[in-house]
Enzyme design. Structure first.
Site, PDB file in Angstrom:
ATOM      1  N   LYS A   1       3.920  -2.544  -7.213  1.00  0.00           N
ATOM      2  CA  LYS A   1       5.324  -2.361  -7.586  1.00  0.00           C
ATOM      3  C   LYS A   1       6.253  -3.022  -6.574  1.00  0.00           C
ATOM      4  O   LYS A   1       7.204  -3.685  -6.937  1.00  0.00           O
ATOM      5  CB  LYS A   1       5.617  -0.864  -7.696  1.00  0.00           C
ATOM      6  CG  LYS A   1       7.054  -0.526  -8.077  1.00  0.00           C
ATOM      7  CD  LYS A   1       7.350  -0.972  -9.489  1.00  0.00           C
ATOM      8  CE  LYS A   1       8.784  -0.681  -9.906  1.00  0.00           C
ATOM      9  NZ  LYS A   1       9.133  -1.501 -11.088  1.00  0.00           N
TER      10      LYS A   1
ATOM     11  N   ARG B   1       1.799   1.619  -6.225  1.00  0.00           N
ATOM     12  CA  ARG B   1       2.000   0.696  -5.103  1.00  0.00           C
ATOM     13  C   ARG B   1       0.804  -0.242  -4.899  1.00  0.00           C
ATOM     14  O   ARG B   1       0.948  -1.367  -4.470  1.00  0.00           O
ATOM     15  CB  ARG B   1       2.174   1.503  -3.820  1.00  0.00           C
ATOM     16  CG  ARG B   1       3.597   1.770  -3.555  1.00  0.00           C
ATOM     17  CD  ARG B   1       3.776   2.150  -2.113  1.00  0.00           C
ATOM     18  NE  ARG B   1       5.139   1.885  -1.747  1.00  0.00           N
ATOM     19  CZ  ARG B   1       5.532   0.846  -1.057  1.00  0.00           C
ATOM     20  NH1 ARG B   1       4.680  -0.034  -0.618  1.00  0.00           N
ATOM     21  NH2 ARG B   1       6.796   0.676  -0.778  1.00  0.00           N
TER      22      ARG B   1
ATOM     23  N   GLU C   1      12.469 -14.046 -18.036  1.00  0.00           N
ATOM     24  CA  GLU C   1      12.037 -12.677 -17.771  1.00  0.00           C
ATOM     25  C   GLU C   1      10.986 -12.242 -18.802  1.00  0.00           C
ATOM     26  O   GLU C   1      10.001 -11.587 -18.464  1.00  0.00           O
ATOM     27  CB  GLU C   1      13.253 -11.743 -17.778  1.00  0.00           C
ATOM     28  CG  GLU C   1      12.939 -10.260 -17.723  1.00  0.00           C
ATOM     29  CD  GLU C   1      12.149  -9.830 -16.493  1.00  0.00           C
ATOM     30  OE1 GLU C   1      11.959 -10.636 -15.569  1.00  0.00           O
ATOM     31  OE2 GLU C   1      11.689  -8.670 -16.484  1.00  0.00           O
TER      32      GLU C   1
ATOM     33  N   ASN D   1       0.615   0.142   5.964  1.00  0.00           N
ATOM     34  CA  ASN D   1       1.105  -0.766   4.932  1.00  0.00           C
ATOM     35  C   ASN D   1       1.818  -1.896   5.653  1.00  0.00           C
ATOM     36  O   ASN D   1       2.664  -1.655   6.502  1.00  0.00           O
ATOM     37  CB  ASN D   1       2.090  -0.036   4.009  1.00  0.00           C
ATOM     38  CG  ASN D   1       2.801  -0.992   3.077  1.00  0.00           C
ATOM     39  OD1 ASN D   1       2.242  -2.012   2.682  1.00  0.00           O
ATOM     40  ND2 ASN D   1       4.042  -0.675   2.731  1.00  0.00           N
ATOM     41  N   GLY D   2       1.467  -3.126   5.327  1.00  0.00           N
ATOM     42  CA  GLY D   2       2.113  -4.266   5.974  1.00  0.00           C
ATOM     43  C   GLY D   2       1.074  -5.307   6.333  1.00  0.00           C
ATOM     44  O   GLY D   2      -0.078  -5.225   5.910  1.00  0.00           O
TER      45      GLY D   2
ATOM     46  N   HIS E   1      10.821 -33.537 -23.298  1.00  0.00           N
ATOM     47  CA  HIS E   1      10.543 -34.311 -22.076  1.00  0.00           C
ATOM     48  C   HIS E   1       9.132 -34.039 -21.552  1.00  0.00           C
ATOM     49  O   HIS E   1       8.820 -34.378 -20.415  1.00  0.00           O
ATOM     50  CB  HIS E   1      11.587 -33.987 -21.009  1.00  0.00           C
ATOM     51  CG  HIS E   1      12.980 -34.328 -21.446  1.00  0.00           C
ATOM     52  ND1 HIS E   1      13.412 -35.627 -21.581  1.00  0.00           N
ATOM     53  CD2 HIS E   1      14.016 -33.539 -21.838  1.00  0.00           C
ATOM     54  CE1 HIS E   1      14.675 -35.630 -22.010  1.00  0.00           C
ATOM     55  NE2 HIS E   1      15.052 -34.369 -22.178  1.00  0.00           N
TER      56      HIS E   1
ATOM     57  N   GLU F   1       2.454 -10.852 -16.670  1.00  0.00           N
ATOM     58  CA  GLU F   1       1.973  -9.879 -15.694  1.00  0.00           C
ATOM     59  C   GLU F   1       1.234  -8.701 -16.323  1.00  0.00           C
ATOM     60  O   GLU F   1       0.365  -8.135 -15.682  1.00  0.00           O
ATOM     61  CB  GLU F   1       3.078  -9.419 -14.739  1.00  0.00           C
ATOM     62  CG  GLU F   1       4.172  -8.613 -15.336  1.00  0.00           C
ATOM     63  CD  GLU F   1       5.231  -8.211 -14.301  1.00  0.00           C
ATOM     64  OE1 GLU F   1       4.948  -8.195 -13.104  1.00  0.00           O
ATOM     65  OE2 GLU F   1       6.355  -7.895 -14.732  1.00  0.00           O
TER      66      GLU F   1
ATOM     67  N   CYS G   1       0.854  -1.179   0.000  1.00  0.00           N
ATOM     68  CA  CYS G   1       0.000   0.000   0.000  1.00  0.00           C
ATOM     69  C   CYS G   1       0.891   1.230   0.000  1.00  0.00           C
ATOM     70  O   CYS G   1       2.058   1.176   0.369  1.00  0.00           O
ATOM     71  CB  CYS G   1      -0.873   0.012   1.242  1.00  0.00           C
ATOM     72  SG  CYS G   1      -1.798  -1.496   1.469  1.00  0.00           S
TER      73      CYS G   1
ATOM     74  N   TRP H   1      -3.519  -2.100  -1.468  1.00  0.00           N
ATOM     75  CA  TRP H   1      -3.345  -3.365  -2.187  1.00  0.00           C
ATOM     76  C   TRP H   1      -3.769  -4.427  -1.183  1.00  0.00           C
ATOM     77  O   TRP H   1      -3.087  -4.662  -0.184  1.00  0.00           O
ATOM     78  CB  TRP H   1      -1.883  -3.544  -2.591  1.00  0.00           C
ATOM     79  CG  TRP H   1      -1.630  -4.727  -3.478  1.00  0.00           C
ATOM     80  CD1 TRP H   1      -1.730  -4.767  -4.832  1.00  0.00           C
ATOM     81  CD2 TRP H   1      -1.227  -6.029  -3.063  1.00  0.00           C
ATOM     82  NE1 TRP H   1      -1.407  -6.026  -5.284  1.00  0.00           N
ATOM     83  CE2 TRP H   1      -1.104  -6.825  -4.227  1.00  0.00           C
ATOM     84  CE3 TRP H   1      -0.968  -6.629  -1.829  1.00  0.00           C
ATOM     85  CZ2 TRP H   1      -0.713  -8.164  -4.201  1.00  0.00           C
ATOM     86  CZ3 TRP H   1      -0.585  -7.962  -1.799  1.00  0.00           C
ATOM     87  CH2 TRP H   1      -0.469  -8.711  -2.974  1.00  0.00           C
TER      88      TRP H   1
ATOM     89  N   LYS I   1       7.076 -10.885 -18.070  1.00  0.00           N
ATOM     90  CA  LYS I   1       6.509  -9.627 -18.578  1.00  0.00           C
ATOM     91  C   LYS I   1       5.171  -9.894 -19.277  1.00  0.00           C
ATOM     92  O   LYS I   1       4.202  -9.176 -19.067  1.00  0.00           O
ATOM     93  CB  LYS I   1       7.446  -8.947 -19.591  1.00  0.00           C
ATOM     94  CG  LYS I   1       8.709  -8.345 -19.059  1.00  0.00           C
ATOM     95  CD  LYS I   1       8.530  -7.073 -18.279  1.00  0.00           C
ATOM     96  CE  LYS I   1       8.334  -7.351 -16.832  1.00  0.00           C
ATOM     97  NZ  LYS I   1       9.454  -7.594 -15.986  1.00  0.00           N
TER      98      LYS I   1
END
Ligand code: M6R
Length: 613
Positions: free
Chosen positions: A608, A28, A485, A101-102, A508, A492, A2, A75, A489
């Protein structure tokens, strides 16, 4: 996750400052928003599910009068996004407002205690409990600060908190434990915030709070205390003044500069950010100190999360192939699998753009507890990682606002490649002149990245992946890490299930999924000509195959069914391949997201900086 901002001013209405701060903080978390403002008489709260802009215009926040206030972007952790779960949260009397936040680990216990004591809790959040706890503690305290400190001492888990109390309309209380919180020292006002961009428009003088610190700000005063076993101990004025540092990057650097999204702005910035990483670090003696640690340690563990972990994979590749050093890549949240095997002869390289990722910090703390030395690689000066690591190097990539890491990935690779080269010298594998030549060749990276961006913008279609909901992004050797990577991208921001594994694994199992037109992308680096066989296997089964490679790397055999995308030449130097290939996939993900109608700066369910477990 947050975002928090709190401002108290001697003479200005703070709502416009808070609004701007909320806009800067939206990256955030963005599932709900709220503001508390105190005028001379009472504290009022506005909050709602939804995004910052709609919230600010719906409640006409800018026109609210009051010289002290808090803002929050959420968030969700405890309780789904909703009006009632949005912050600020209040006590039963509606006099104390809290943003947080937490995550409180003792949430369940605290909630039952408070309910037994007659508090009526209206939301699903852990944050609301803080307001009630403070209210409860006021009965046993001689001042509000004492009640606040007593409440904070009962919290377990992670928190950055800002609190206003109706009876003290010119004061904001704060506390920090394992979640970022800074103080902005202004003229005629002071501020607290979870992130510097929230307040950098108003002040560049910042104090980063440490875990276990709490206190208050008024428009003219900053007071910080430490919660110790002996009680509260104030941080003396001299120490506090010495902790003020100046932010050098500009407000401009954290704004969009005419690009529709931060992500595109940050992709396009890569020639500059990679150059800044290179030039800012190439002669830094800290790199030599790190190299000597890496050359002489027993084990090297490379850890991080998400994109930073992928940069770590590239690092393990270069450490082995340039410096002849074996290292163990470890996803930070999995640190327990190695914790017992680590000793004081080992070195942990912890990589984190923000320097605040909870998982990475927990890994660092656990390994430090075993006596290992920790090298921090971060973009944020003053971040928790920079303070907890034994040695820190900075990426110097400038602020990254888009949730999807882009420019910081290429900067991480640059920095970690420099470290690998210096480690090779310390390990006796390269002499001075060879080191010089290796370092000089990296100076080509900014131009390669620029050309790769230009070519990618031109050749990638808006709906490159069409209606497909899945894709494979494959590579071998170094290319396998770049592909990982790339897949992150695409997942997300475009919400396409992109899977990545080393290409040799196809036979395989994964090749069973291939049917006509299934998209398979190859990140073909020059270390792995065997990838040609994997390309042929996929093409033979009707997949839509795209091979992305540096122009001066020739595949041993042509595969006529595959589309070959030529990225800029990399002078036959494997150290330069990431700069040629990475932008292609960043831009593919970006175009795909935008064409599908998604906002790449605010991917759903993401934030983020992940400051929760
Ligand atoms: O700030 P950090 O580098 O520690 O962040 C780690 C991850 O959360 C981050 O890379 C995340 O995976 C990004 N959304 C990737 O684009």
């Amino acid at each position: 996750m947050c975002g928090i901002i709190g401002v108290c001013s001697v003479d200005r209405n703070v709502a416009p400052m808070i609004s701007l701060g909320l806009r800067r903080l939206e990256y955030r978390g963005y599932d709900s928003v709220g503001v508390a403002i105190i005028d001379e008489r009472n504290v009022q709260v506005w909050k709602a599910k939804g995004d910052v802009d709609s919230f600010l215009s719906r409640f006409k926040i800018d026109s609210i009068a009051g010289k002290t206030g808090l803002g929050h972007t959420r968030w969700a952790t405890h309780g789904p996004p909703s009006d009632v779960n949005a912050h600020p949260h209040m006590d039963c009397r509606g006099k104390i407002a809290v943003v947080h936040n937490g995550v409180l680990r003792n949430f369940v216990t605290l909630r039952s205690i408070l309910e037994l004591r007659g508090h009526s809790i209206v939301s699903d959040t852990d944050t609301e409990l803080i307001a009630h706890l403070i209210e409860d503690e006021t009965q046993f305290s001689s001042s509000f600060f004492e009640a606040f400190a007593r409440a904070v001492s009962r919290l377990e888990g992670s928190y950055a908190i800002a609190v206003v109390n109706e009876e003290e309309p010119h004061r904001i209380y704060f506390a920090r434990m394992k979640s970022p919180l800074v103080i902005g020292v202004g003229g005629g006002f002071n501020a607290v915030a979870s992130d510097i961009p929230a307040i950098v428009e108003y002040t560049r003088r910042i104090i980063v709070l440490n875990d276990g610190e709490l206190g208050w700000i008024t428009p003219g005063e900053v007071r910080v205390f430490r919660l110790t076993d002996e009680g509260l101990v104030e941080v003396d004025r001299e120490e506090l003044l010495s902790r003020i540092f100046f932010i050098e990057w500009s407000v401009e650097a954290a704004s969009k500069h005419g690009y529709p999204y931060f992500m595109m702005k940050e992709i396009v910035e890569q020639p500059d950010s990679v150059r800044s990483t290179y030039e800012g670090n190439v002669s830094d003696p800290v790199l030599k100190a790190i190299a000597s640690l890496l050359a002489t340690s027993d084990n090297i563990i490379v850890t991080g999360a998400g994109t930073s972990y992928h940069a770590g994979l590239v690092f393990t590749y270069y450490l082995a192939n340039i410096a002849g050093r074996h290292s163990i890549p470890l996803i930070a949240s999995e640190y327990k699998i190695l914790e017992r095997a680590v000793s004081k002869r080992d070195v942990v390289v912890a990589i984190s753009q923000s320097g605040e990722t909870f998982d990475t910090l927990e890994a660092v703390r656990a390994f430090k507890g075993k006596g290992a030395r920790v090298v921090g690689v971060t973009n944020v000066v003053g971040s928790a990682l920079s303070r907890e690591a034994d040695i820190t190097v900075y990426m110097r990539a400038g602020p990254e606002i888009g949730v999807a890491a882009t420019k910081t990935f290429t900067s991480q690779i640059m920095l970690l490649t420099l470290i690998s080269i210096y480690t090779a010298r310390e390990a006796g594998l390269l002499g001075d002149s060879e080191v010089e030549a290796e370092i000089a060749s990296l100076a080509e990276a900014p131009d390669i990245v620029r050309e790769s961006i230009e070519r990618s913008i031109e050749v990638i279609n808006d709906r490159e992946l069409g209606e497909h909901r899945s894709a494979y992004i494959l590579g071998r050797g170094l290319g396998a890490h770049i592909a990982k990577e790339a897949a992150l991208k695409i997942k997300e921001i475009a919400y396409v299930h992109a899977e990545s594994y080393p290409a040799g694994e196809s036979k395989h199992g994964p090749i069973a999924l291939i049917d006509k037109e299934f998209p398979v992308y190859f990140a073909a680096t020059r270390d792995s000509p065997e990838i040609t066989g994997n390309i042929m296997e996929m093409a033979a089964r009707g997949a839509r195959v795209v091979v992305v490679k540096p122009e001066d790397y020739k595949l041993p055999v042509g595969v006529k069914e595959a589309k070959i995308v030529e990225m800029p030449p990399t002078k036959k130097d494997i150290k330069l391949d990431p700069y040629a290939l990475t932008p292609y996939f960043q831009i593919l993900a970006y175009k795909e997201a935008v064409a599908r109608g998604y906002n790449p700066d605010k991917p759903r369910n993401l934030a983020k900086t992940v400051t929760v477990e």
